[in-house]
Design an enzyme around this catalytic site. Structure first.
Site, PDB file in Angstrom:
ATOM      1  CG  HIS A  57      -1.947   1.114   1.140  1.00  0.00           C
ATOM      2  ND1 HIS A  57      -3.292   0.883   0.995  1.00  0.00           N
ATOM      3  CD2 HIS A  57      -1.811   2.465   1.140  1.00  0.00           C
ATOM      4  CE1 HIS A  57      -3.939   2.038   0.927  1.00  0.00           C
ATOM      5  NE2 HIS A  57      -3.049   3.025   1.019  1.00  0.00           N
ATOM      6  CD  GLN A 152      -7.157  10.967  -1.820  1.00  0.00           C
ATOM      7  OE1 GLN A 152      -5.998  10.597  -1.904  1.00  0.00           O
ATOM      8  NE2 GLN A 152      -7.879  10.774  -0.718  1.00  0.00           N
ATOM      9  CG  HIS A 210      -7.503   4.189   0.529  1.00  0.00           C
ATOM     10  ND1 HIS A 210      -7.004   3.802  -0.679  1.00  0.00           N
ATOM     11  CD2 HIS A 210      -6.516   4.876   1.153  1.00  0.00           C
ATOM     12  CE1 HIS A 210      -5.752   4.234  -0.781  1.00  0.00           C
ATOM     13  NE2 HIS A 210      -5.435   4.892   0.309  1.00  0.00           N
ATOM     14  CG  ASP A 309      -0.961   5.113   3.470  1.00  0.00           C
ATOM     15  OD1 ASP A 309      -1.203   5.316   2.267  1.00  0.00           O
ATOM     16  OD2 ASP A 309      -1.772   5.381   4.373  1.00  0.00           O
ATOM     17  CD1 TRP A 315      -3.174  12.354   4.030  1.00  0.00           C
ATOM     18  CD2 TRP A 315      -1.942  12.097   2.170  1.00  0.00           C
ATOM     19  NE1 TRP A 315      -3.978  12.586   2.947  1.00  0.00           N
ATOM     20  CE2 TRP A 315      -3.260  12.434   1.803  1.00  0.00           C
ATOM     21  CE3 TRP A 315      -0.990  11.885   1.173  1.00  0.00           C
ATOM     22  CZ2 TRP A 315      -3.655  12.565   0.464  1.00  0.00           C
ATOM     23  CZ3 TRP A 315      -1.377  12.014  -0.149  1.00  0.00           C
ATOM     24  CH2 TRP A 315      -2.696  12.359  -0.494  1.00  0.00           C
TER      25      TRP A 315
HETATM   26 ZN   LIG Z   1      -3.470   5.059   1.176  1.00  0.00          ZN
END
Ligand SMILES: [Zn+2]
Length: 431
Positions: A57, A152, A210, A309, A315
């Site tokens: 991921h 997304q 997700h 991730d 993020w």
């Molecule tokens: Zn992700």
């Protein structure tokens, strides 16, 4: 005459003193004292040879963009998504390619052999898709890159997302993604799961959503994902990423849910570094950890692979393509501290994720692809403890990254200088 022989290796199953011979990209022999010659010989000195790390991921279209166009001040998932929305219109296809290739170099040096990357399809130009399809081709000799079409902004919430996601799949993206908890309502979330699973079934593709990346215990889209997987006959081809809401769910409900996930053959991909960083942000104290129920999923027979991730993106400001950092965090947050549990955490960044991604020829055994990593560690637990140094990374029987062992020269007053090798601190300790 072999292409490569690695001598005196330890293996993840506990074997020691093993030689590994490679020929024409495959492992030709794994046995003690191979006498044949090879073009290249690596002395493993008893250190651990493992199959490559697998990251199931990742977001390669965003990686290494930290600070562009600004920093995430609150540190929350939602500000990260908003910031990504600011970056998308200003970055070019070439920017994404350049950053991705830089990341792939780092990943290879850290012994990663395969990455599943989500790529944002909420962009009429599909810049990320164009870029990462090119990157997938460019890196294929040293890294398996699997791409997930990831709407997304929500496949239903963003009016153009469904068409763009289908266009991305037509262009050659491998896996169908989704983000049901980000749709406007629970009902829309469930509908998005239904539509996306149908697309995957019609096209014979895998699914990786997700799913429930939230602290809301009522975010239960994993239930619909398991149901649709079974209804459409997608068993073994579907993964739920994050599943953080499960951390906060009612225990009685989870006692029903986990068997349903197992029955449907749905895999789980927690992302420990990101989950512990982003979840629980609305809590005061006690503060939830936000990592899904790793031990319980594993014990139900569900394949669980840890993903990284994010690395230096909207993020998450840290990260260095080190799947041992990921295993280390997953181990701590999940309190997976027994010898068996720690050893399993190594599997969660290697073989479990290889299975989830459907990788062929994976493993250190005769007849498998000659892809493996020599770690400066004695065994799997030692590798996690030390976040072990990668001495050599082999792909198709060729060394693609090499480094000398890490040692420290100790020069204490009144003592002769000596060399300290952290690995040897535990010499003689057997698991
Ligand atoms: Zn992700």
């Amino acid at each position: 005459m072999f292409d490569l022989i690695v001598r005196n290796a330890s293996l993840t199953d506990g074997q020691t003193g093993v030689d590994i011979a490679c020929k024409d990209g495959r492992i030709a022999a794994v046995e003690a004292s191979i006498t044949a010659e090879a073009k290249e010989v690596i002395e493993a000195e008893g250190y651990l040879v493992t199959p490559p790390f697998v990251d199931p991921h990742f977001h390669m279209d965003a990686t290494l963009s930290l600070g562009t166009p600004r920093m995430n001040v609150s540190g929350t998932l939602l500000e990260g998504i908003a910031l990504w929305g600011e970056l998308k219109p200003v970055q070019t296809v070439d920017d994404i390619i350049e950053r991705a290739l830089r990341y792939c170099d780092l990943a290879v040096a850290k012994g990663i052999g395969a990455i599943r990357s989500h790529v944002d399809t909420c962009d009429d130009e599909l810049k990320g898709v164009q870029a990462l399809l090119e990157v997938r081709e460019k890196v294929k000799d040293y890294l398996d890159l699997q791409l997930v079409a990831f709407p997304q902004d929500g496949v239903l919430r963003d009016p153009a997302a469904l068409a763009n996601t289908i266009r991305a799949l037509d262009m050659g993206v491998d896996v169908v993604g989704g983000i049901p908890h980000f749709e406007r309502t629970m009902a829309d979330g469930a509908e998005s799961v239904r539509q996306l699973c149908k697309i995957a079934a019609d096209r014979g593709l895998m699914v990786d959503m997700h799913c429930d990346e939230s602290d809301d215990p009522h975010s239960r889209h994993i239930e619909t994902l398991a149901y649709e997987t079974q209804r459409l006959g997608l068993q073994g081809r579907v993964a739920g990423s994050h599943l953080t809401s499960m951390h906060s769910m009612d225990n009685y409900y989870v006692s029903k849910l986990i068997p349903l996930i197992a029955e449907a053959g749905v895999h789980a991909i927690p992302n420990p570094l990101i989950n512990i960083m982003l979840q629980g942000r609305h809590d005061t104290y006690p503060k939830r950890r936000g990592q899904t129920r790793v031990r319980e999923l594993r014990d139900a027979g569900i394949a669980v692979g840890f993903g990284s991730d994010c690395v230096m993106d909207p993020w998450y400001s840290l990260g260095k393509a080190d799947m041992l950092d990921v295993a280390f965090m997953g181990l701590h947050v999940g309190q997976l501290s027994s010898r068996d549990d720690m050893s399993w955490c190594f599997d969660a960044v290697t073989e479990n994720s290889a299975r989830i991604m459907g990788l062929q020829g994976y493993g250190v055994a005769k007849g498998k692809d000659a892809n493996f990593v020599l770690l400066q560690a004695q065994d799997k637990i030692d590798a996690i403890r030390l976040r072990a140094h990668r001495i050599a990374v082999i792909r198709a029987g060729q060394v693609v990254s090499r480094s000398t062992q890490v040692v420290h020269e100790i020069t204490k007053p009144g003592e002769a200088a000596r060399v300290l090798n952290e690995t040897q601190i535990v010499d003689g300790m057997k698991n």
